[in-house]
Design an enzyme around this catalytic site. Structure first.
Site, PDB file in Angstrom:
ATOM      1  N   GLN A   1       0.839  -1.199   0.000  1.00  0.00           N
ATOM      2  CA  GLN A   1       0.000   0.000   0.000  1.00  0.00           C
ATOM      3  C   GLN A   1       0.870   1.245   0.000  1.00  0.00           C
ATOM      4  O   GLN A   1       1.682   1.438   0.907  1.00  0.00           O
ATOM      5  CB  GLN A   1      -0.910  -0.016   1.236  1.00  0.00           C
ATOM      6  N   GLY A   2       0.705   2.113  -0.983  1.00  0.00           N
ATOM      7  CA  GLY A   2       1.459   3.354  -1.075  1.00  0.00           C
ATOM      8  C   GLY A   2       0.598   4.543  -0.702  1.00  0.00           C
ATOM      9  O   GLY A   2       0.097   5.260  -1.576  1.00  0.00           O
TER      10      GLY A   2
ATOM     11  N   SER B   1       1.066   6.521   2.962  1.00  0.00           N
ATOM     12  CA  SER B   1       1.810   7.460   3.807  1.00  0.00           C
ATOM     13  C   SER B   1       3.068   7.982   3.112  1.00  0.00           C
ATOM     14  O   SER B   1       3.702   7.276   2.324  1.00  0.00           O
ATOM     15  CB  SER B   1       2.214   6.788   5.124  1.00  0.00           C
TER      16      SER B   1
ATOM     17  N   SER C   1       4.580  -1.511   4.126  1.00  0.00           N
ATOM     18  CA  SER C   1       4.742  -2.909   4.517  1.00  0.00           C
ATOM     19  C   SER C   1       4.741  -3.812   3.290  1.00  0.00           C
ATOM     20  O   SER C   1       3.944  -3.631   2.366  1.00  0.00           O
ATOM     21  CB  SER C   1       3.609  -3.330   5.455  1.00  0.00           C
TER      22      SER C   1
ATOM     23  N   GLU D   1      -9.481  -1.716   5.525  1.00  0.00           N
ATOM     24  CA  GLU D   1      -8.301  -1.820   6.377  1.00  0.00           C
ATOM     25  C   GLU D   1      -8.691  -1.749   7.848  1.00  0.00           C
ATOM     26  O   GLU D   1      -8.078  -2.387   8.705  1.00  0.00           O
ATOM     27  CB  GLU D   1      -7.309  -0.701   6.057  1.00  0.00           C
TER      28      GLU D   1
ATOM     29  N   GLU E   1      -5.840   8.046  18.345  1.00  0.00           N
ATOM     30  CA  GLU E   1      -6.371   9.391  18.566  1.00  0.00           C
ATOM     31  C   GLU E   1      -7.246   9.833  17.396  1.00  0.00           C
ATOM     32  O   GLU E   1      -8.316  10.427  17.590  1.00  0.00           O
ATOM     33  CB  GLU E   1      -5.216  10.374  18.772  1.00  0.00           C
TER      34      GLU E   1
END
Length: 411
Positions: free
Chosen positions: A134-135, A137, A169, A254, A394
């Site tokens: 997964q691209g 962040s 990852s 996700e 958060e």
């Protein structure tokens, strides 16, 4: 018979028997290599190949991709992935390695890709033959995902991509990446588009993958750098500028919005996958000397372990609500709750495991005297990634408060 079994449709009941019989005869057993605690910690090719063979066998038997149409490589069943997951969990099988492909890429492709692309990519994704990453962040865009700056410039029917993704990852093994990038710099949300990109074949030809070594010594995370990588427009999902909407499909799954990946079930032996569960915690307490007995003799400690069992059961029961439309008062509530609670449960259980082990909790993987082979301190350190991935705890609480409960926004 469990309550879940009692509610099976005739198709599900027949399929459950098939899953149970197949798993009884084809359980992979003792692995030939020491496995990591989860797919995102896979570091070596022997680990990957052993797990890929397991996923391929389960897929060929119809236990993976059950609910996808046959035209895209699925089993063509109705609400049967849940049944397969339950039976794999009961059989305590290893995890499936293509976790990002199954849990994020597959539903995103299914809902947003053109039919030819689905038919080409989904079969090898479901079988585990093609690993996905997964691209999302970036160094300057983690919590604020809409601020990604990796840019794609259009040149006819091609796109040229430049930018930098991080915390990626499985990128060191991935054939494909789901990629959120910017195609218009003048709009924050409407300037985003969503692509699938073949990165394995582009290594050294526009793609660089660099491993990031964690405090655990593992290298499951990576940074991925794009330098003039050219891809065809056919790899774009949905319309230009609709990347944010497509990304919401990815994040929904996700965060626990689909029955797509078999749950981790803990391990039977030192070489099988381990997760910080209440069952493993109970075993640790029963095996840890304490005074004239074991840690399990401490009534206060037993009470805390029972509390972890109760939290696990509550999470499972809460997930059942997702299959009852009348109990879903908001489309985001259960997914956000699940992601928040399961990540914090894993962290709390791992922390309690260190308390149970006492001074021996400082012994790590290479120490032959480490309880459970050093898996508890490893689980504790890895648990912080779970409370960060897919939005920190958060952020999950903010979204639940503002968008689900309608509370005032925090300043």
């Amino acid at each position: 018979m469990s309550e879940s079994e009692r509610k099976d449709s005739p198709e599900q009941a027949e399929f459950r028997v098939h899953c149970r019989d197949w798993l009884r005869e084809n359980h992979p057993g003792e692995p030939s290599v020491r496995l990591p605690q989860s797919a995102i910690e896979i570091m070596t090719e022997p680990q990957l190949h052993w797990l890929q063979a397991w996923q391929k066998a389960a897929y060929d038997a119809g236990l993976v991709g059950c609910d996808y149409p046959e035209a895209v490589g699925g089993g063509g069943r109705t609400d049967c992935q849940r049944v397969a997951n339950e039976e794999m969990q009961a059989a305590r099988t290893p995890f499936l390695p293509n976790v990002i492909g199954l849990g994020m890429a597959a539903p995103t492709l299914f809902y947003h890709a053109q039919e030819p692309l689905k038919e080409r990519l989904l079969p090898r994704l479901l079988s585990g033959e093609d690993i996905w990453c997964q691209g999302f962040s970036e160094p300057g865009a983690g919590s604020d995902l809409a601020s990604v700056q990796t840019f794609a410039e259009r040149r006819g029917d091609r796109w040229v991509i430049n930018g930098h993704k991080v915390w990626t990852s499985l990128a060191h093994f991935a054939e494909w990446m789901i990629l959120l990038l910017r195609t218009d710099k003048s709009h924050k949300y409407d300037g985003l588009s969503y692509f699938v990109v073949p990165i394995r074949s582009a290594l050294g030809k526009g793609v660089t993958v660099r491993p990031l070594i964690k405090i655990t010594g593992e290298t499951g995370f990576n940074e991925v750098i794009f330098e003039d990588l050219e891809v065809d427009d056919s790899y774009r999902l949905d319309e230009l500028g609709k990347g944010w909407q497509v990304a919401m499909t990815t994040l929904l799954h996700e965060r626990g919005g689909g029955e797509l990946v078999t749950p981790r079930s803990g391990g039977l032996t030192a070489k099988t996958s381990f997760s910080p569960t209440a069952r493993n915690l109970r075993t640790l307490a029963q095996e840890t000397p304490r005074g004239d007995g074991t840690a399990a003799d401490d009534p206060l400690l037993r009470d805390r372990i029972v509390h972890q069992f109760i939290r696990e059961e509550a999470l499972q029961q809460n997930q059942r609500r997702s299959r009852v439309p009348a109990l879903q008062d908001h489309p985001m509530r259960l997914q956000l709750q699940y992601k928040l609670l399961i990540s914090e449960l894993a962290q709390d259980t791992a922390r309690l495991g260190l308390e149970v082990a006492g001074p021996a909790s400082t012994l790590y993987l290479a120490d032959e005297h480490a309880p459970a082979g050093g898996q508890w301190p490893l689980a504790y350190m890895n648990s912080y990634g779970m409370t960060i991935a897919a939005g920190t705890s958060e952020i999950q609480r903010n979204i639940l408060g503002e968008r689900v409960l309608g509370l005032a926004k925090s300043k």
